[in-house]
Design an enzyme around this catalytic site. Structure first.
Site, PDB file in Angstrom:
ATOM      1  NE  ARG A 129      91.703  45.588  70.391  1.00 16.50           N
ATOM      2  CZ  ARG A 129      90.424  45.422  70.110  1.00 16.50           C
ATOM      3  NH1 ARG A 129      89.973  45.682  68.896  1.00 16.50           N
ATOM      4  NH2 ARG A 129      89.589  45.009  71.039  1.00 16.50           N
ATOM      5  CD  GLN A 176      86.733  40.658  70.704  1.00 14.46           C
ATOM      6  OE1 GLN A 176      87.943  40.614  70.946  1.00 14.46           O
ATOM      7  NE2 GLN A 176      86.150  41.717  70.186  1.00 14.46           N
ATOM      8  CG  ASP A 327      81.690  47.368  72.363  1.00 15.19           C
ATOM      9  OD1 ASP A 327      82.853  47.307  72.820  1.00 15.19           O
ATOM     10  OD2 ASP A 327      81.195  46.486  71.640  1.00 15.19           O
TER      11      ASP A 327
HETATM   12  C1  S3P Z   1      82.488  41.417  70.950  1.00 18.92           C
HETATM   13  C2  S3P Z   1      82.949  41.336  72.223  1.00 18.92           C
HETATM   14  C3  S3P Z   1      83.456  42.499  72.986  1.00 18.92           C
HETATM   15  C4  S3P Z   1      83.116  43.823  72.310  1.00 18.92           C
HETATM   16  C5  S3P Z   1      83.312  43.780  70.819  1.00 18.92           C
HETATM   17  C6  S3P Z   1      82.444  42.695  70.207  1.00 18.92           C
HETATM   18  C7  S3P Z   1      81.988  40.195  70.294  1.00 18.92           C
HETATM   19  O1  S3P Z   1      84.871  42.397  73.061  1.00 18.92           O
HETATM   20  O2  S3P Z   1      83.866  44.868  72.869  1.00 18.92           O
HETATM   21  O3  S3P Z   1      82.989  45.009  70.231  1.00 18.92           O
HETATM   22  O4  S3P Z   1      81.337  40.298  69.233  1.00 18.92           O
HETATM   23  O5  S3P Z   1      82.240  39.099  70.829  1.00 18.92           O
HETATM   24  P1  S3P Z   1      85.619  41.589  74.231  1.00 18.92           P
HETATM   25  O6  S3P Z   1      85.383  40.151  74.034  1.00 18.92           O
HETATM   26  O7  S3P Z   1      87.066  41.956  74.061  1.00 18.92           O
HETATM   27  O8  S3P Z   1      85.026  42.130  75.498  1.00 18.92           O
END
Ligand code: S3P
Length: 449
Positions: A129, A176, A327
């Protein structure tokens, strides 16, 4: 660690009359943040309702490696003795975040402005990733990183010795990335400003405020402008983690497509940055109601009641809703197979860089189970067959992705022939009680072999 064990093939048979109460586990996003912010506070944070999935357990271990004391009572209460902002110690081992993109990206942010070096790795899924989306903004603080080609793990992060505050516009809708920058900003002097054009889950902002940081969000023409005052002393908290809407999605969707079902999924957080799936399902004609609506810890919460809904209709999901259900597209696509007409999902490029390429994984598995799917770089369309007309009968690859495995098992609960997944092992990363919970509701999901 998930994904490193022997594959666990699983099969879902057509079921009927799911009934009872589904007590789903704690929210994964809030669980990671409870451990990380607890480790950055001064004193003891106490957490109940923590998700004890492998992803979160890996984050707990990482916080210990950075010097926090993390313990669990027999009753499932967790205690984190934090070391304070800027107080992380240098780990003496590689930090293994397993399957968790949230874990690794948030922890990289949290350590990036301390004068320490740490090396991160993960399982085969996580090591594919992209990490540049986090290391690019961290470089603005003065943080250095060296990883494999394409910004992949394993990767070493050298924390900034004299961090500078940052103003950063997040180029992709990602909580994230936003959170990594905010966590790094904690140990930089002055104001760190993060701008997001699309609202993503706001748990980091809410929790930082709860821990005593000064953080504001302003909605402007540029987007949501989040301003954090650096170098606060974070006060330890007592946190009762709400239950995870992303886990609730699986029993809810199972009940909607399984004849005669009527289930209750209590205490689900309905923060608008997370609840897009439930809005979408209701627009499709799902018999899904919110009971006992209330506020808990500043978050809207309700008990979800889901009943068999044989007359679902495909819809066009508004692209601006994508971040609030990012998700949930895999399980939505399984439900869409049982709807009449097309379910159109656009603006979902981010699905291609999750634990797997989720458009590819679902489209391939749905097709082998007799459902027509069209897809492009940032969109896909499921051509629903309507209730009673989903063939099933195929084995689907879960690609080390918990949500792909659970989505195909849900698909198999109402298909004419059973649906198999090659490996249900990854389910333990986010929903370790999935099998027992679904069996208690009356779903025929079993391990094979
Ligand atoms: C999350 C953010 C999302 C999500 C992940 C949890 C988080 O990812 O898909 O399961 O806890 O900040 P992205 O920031 O890549 O969209």
């Amino acid at each position: 660690m998930s994904g490193h064990g022997t594959p666990i093939p699983m099969i879902a048979h057509r079921s009927s009359g799911l009934a009872g109460t589904a007590d789903v586990p704690g929210d994964k996003s809030i669980s990671h943040r409870s451990l990380i912010l607890g480790a950055m506070a001064v004193g003891e944070t106490v957490v109940t309702g923590l998700l004890e999935g492998q992803d979160v357990l890996d984050t707990a271990k990482a916080m210990q490696a950075f010097g926090a004391e993390v313990t669990r009572d027999q009753d499932g209460t967790w205690h984190i003795h934090g070391v304070g902002v800027g107080g992380f110690a240098e780990p003496d081992q590689v930090i293994d975040c397993g399957n968790s993109g949230t874990g690794v990206r948030l922890i990289m942010g949290a350590m990036a402005t301390s004068p320490i070096t740490a090396t991160f790795t993960g399982d085969a899924s996580l090591n594919k990733r992209p990490m540049a989306r986090v290391t690019d903004p961290l470089a603005l603080f003065g943080t250095q990183s060296v990883g494999r080609s394409g910004g992949r793990l394993p990767m070493t992060i050298v924390g900034a010795v004299e961090p500078l505050p940052v103003r950063y516009t997040v180029p992709v809708p990602s909580a994230q990335v936003k959170s990594a920058v905010l966590l790094a900003g904690l140990n930089a002097p002055g104001q760190t400003i993060v701008i997001e054009q699309e609202a993503t889950r706001d748990h980091t902002e809410r929790m930082l405020e709860g821990f005593g940081a000064t953080i504001t969000t302003e909605v402007t023409d540029e987007g949501r402008v989040i301003t954090l005052e650096g170098q606060p002393e974070l006060r330890p908290q007592s946190i009762d983690v709400p239950r995870d809407p992303s886990s609730a999605a699986f029993p809810v969707c199972a009940a909607l497509i399984t004849e005669g079902s009527d289930i209750l999924v209590p205490n689900i957080g309905l923060n608008p940055t997370r609840a897009g799936l439930f809005t979408t399902l209701r627009e499709m004609g799902a018999d899904l109601t919110y009971e006992n609506e209330r506020e808990e810890g500043g978050e809207p919460v309700a008990d979800l009641r889901a009943r068999f809904s044989p007359n679902l209709k495909g819809i066009e999901v508004p692209p601006e809703r994508a971040a609030s259900m990012i998700d949930e597209y895999p399980v939505l696509s399984a439900v869409a197979a049982y709807a009449e007409g097309q379910t159109v999902m656009r603006g979902v490029k981010e699905l291609r860089v999750k634990e797997s390429d989720r458009i590819e994984a679902m489209a391939t598995g749905l097709r082998t189970n007799g459902i027509e799917v069209e897809d492009g770089e940032d969109w896909w369309i499921v051509h629903g067959k309507g209730y009673g007309n989903v063939a099933g009968g195929a084995t689907c690859a879960s690609h080390l992705d918990h949500r792909i495995a659970m989505s195909f098992l849900v698909l198999g609960l109402a298909s004419n022939a059973p649906v198999r997944v090659d490996d249900g092992g990854p389910i333990a990363t986010s929903f370790p009680i999935f099998e027992g919970l679904m069996a208690d509701l009356g779903a025929d999901i079993r391990r094979e072999g």
